[in-house]
Design an enzyme around this catalytic site. Sequence first.
Site, short mmCIF file in Angstrom:
data_model
loop_
_atom_site.label_atom_id
_atom_site.label_comp_id
_atom_site.label_asym_id
_atom_site.label_seq_id
_atom_site.Cartn_x
_atom_site.Cartn_y
_atom_site.Cartn_z
N GLU A 90 0.79 -1.22 0.00
CA GLU A 90 0.00 0.00 0.00
C GLU A 90 0.83 1.29 0.00
O GLU A 90 0.40 2.30 -0.54
CB GLU A 90 -0.93 0.00 1.22
CG GLU A 90 -2.02 -1.05 1.17
CD GLU A 90 -3.02 -0.79 0.05
OE1 GLU A 90 -3.52 0.35 -0.06
OE2 GLU A 90 -3.26 -1.72 -0.73
N SER A 486 -47.64 -18.65 47.82
CA SER A 486 -47.22 -18.70 49.22
C SER A 486 -45.98 -17.89 49.50
O SER A 486 -45.65 -17.65 50.66
CB SER A 486 -46.99 -20.15 49.64
OG SER A 486 -48.21 -20.87 49.63
#
Length: 626
Positions: A90, A486
């Site tokens: 690059e 309960s």
Amino acid sequence: MRFLLRASLFLLVLGLFGAVVAGGGAIYGLWHYGRTLPDYKQLADYSPPTVTRVHAGDGRLIAEYAKERRVFVPVGAMPPLVIRAFIAAEDQNFYSHPGVDFIALARAVVTNIVNYTSGRRPVGASTITQQVAKNFLLTNEVSFERKIKEAILAFRIERALSKDRILELYLNEIYLGYGSYGVAAAALNYFNKSLDELTTAEAAYLAALPKAPNNYHPIRKAKAAKGRRNWVVGRMLAEGYISADVAQNARTERFAVVSREATQFVQADFFVEEVRRSLINQYGENGLYEGGLSVRTTLDSKLQDIADTVLRQGLVAYDRRHGWRGPVAKLAPGTGWLGRLRGVTPPASIGIWQLAMVLTVNAGGVEIGLDGGVGGIIPKSELTWARPWKEGQKLGPKVSKPSDVLAPGDVVMVEALPPAKAKDGSEIPVSRGAPIPFGLRQIPGIQGGIVALDPHTGRVLAMSGGYDFAASEFNRATQANRQTGSAFKPFVYLAALEKGYTPATRILDAPFVMDQGAGLGKWKPANYSNKFYGPSPMRLGIEKSRNLMTVRLARAIGMETVSEYANRFGIVENMPEQLSMSLGAGGNDSAAADHGLCDAGQWRPADHADIHRPDTGPQWPHHVPA
């Protein structure tokens, strides 16, 4: 002579004027294009979006969240081979140019003039710094103006950041195809390797991708990809990064990609969804999907497997006790059944079960055909549970023969039965050529939820909110409004203690009858045992979960007091002041309960009430809307 002197002076003045004009034009251009550029200094503190990972308590992975699946690697931890491959491909002058490579730019201009006359595609000369400027701060617009802005930003970035920092941003940000953001993700996705495991050829291929990943797809365009890889290898050789022998071996290396190994996730869909919502509330969507969080939860993966299995088995068993609701579909029997069977869409929650079509029915069982043309049998013993379901949760007559349940053409869900075992536990071998036995299955029409937690810390160890998350994401463990049962009784006794009662206070355990009004009949609560124990200490009332003692106690202290306690503890707001509420008959209006998923939070009692308590009956509706 005078003429020559005047001419020279004129040309000098003209040249100076041209230089001034050119310089002024350049200064104006820098000012014009540079005044609206984004602030490049933000790159100094830039951290790219990375994957958020959620782990169980034992460290196993249970979820990943990301918009861009990226693994950030500091440039100091990247192998030199990878860095050199990208620089060679690059920007070979990366460490020497000021942001723009004028030599490469001039070469590109000459090359493009030649290419223009021959009709070939123009080449670029963008440096790595320019690509950083474009990827982070600009758009992909193809224009002369964007290139000028890119160059100006490149100069500014080079003054603000070190070369290594620029390279780090570039290598972690670029998209390299295959859903790969950054070189570390690309190494995993293309070769199932970490960066330090890459060969020269593999590093060269990754460095070949930034310009156009789709043009060098490893499968669809393998020839072009291999050619581009070899070109990068040549560039690495020309720059002196590798030897001739290494380059030759890299060029001849077989070009192939290796699929990334599937990530092994712990299955805890309902739990994970609760964690995801909690993280979004705490950190926002960007924090979750881009923040790279590492989340350690309280989940116990072994308990989660047990919870999922037990809940599913319990729902299936309960559903079977309420009868058979019929086949998935009814098709025409006879030849060509396989094509017709494949046209039936499987139910969403079919899971590991299979669709099968009934071919024949006889006294010993039902012959079935499965996808792929495989045959099997459902023995009569696997059909006895399938009594017809009737309205009102009633059952039809007992099954006396297979034809009472199924008929040719019925499409049903089946599951292969485990091998039969002898008394000593060994498997009984199946006779050669005998049909494979299957069991008849149906997806439960009931839903449920389960939560396992540490009562000392409130940490949630396992959670399942339904039969199948894929079919319904509604979490019955946290989102369903249901009766507390309960689990509410301790608050009645707490209110009594603050009213002056003691654990030794005697409360009558005897029949209780209350007239509910005209046409409503009598309310007659009872203990689970259907027995009465006379005057008993209050501590036995809570210890044994006695309904009759609790009702009398609630009436004695007043339901307005009980309702106040329910509100104070966040169980339910504005609870009706009715005696049945003291037994947990009321729903839990708090959908946003305090969860202990990622820390030692506390669950409200209503959030872990039993699905079914024998002393009060079912604690939520049999059918909860998905």
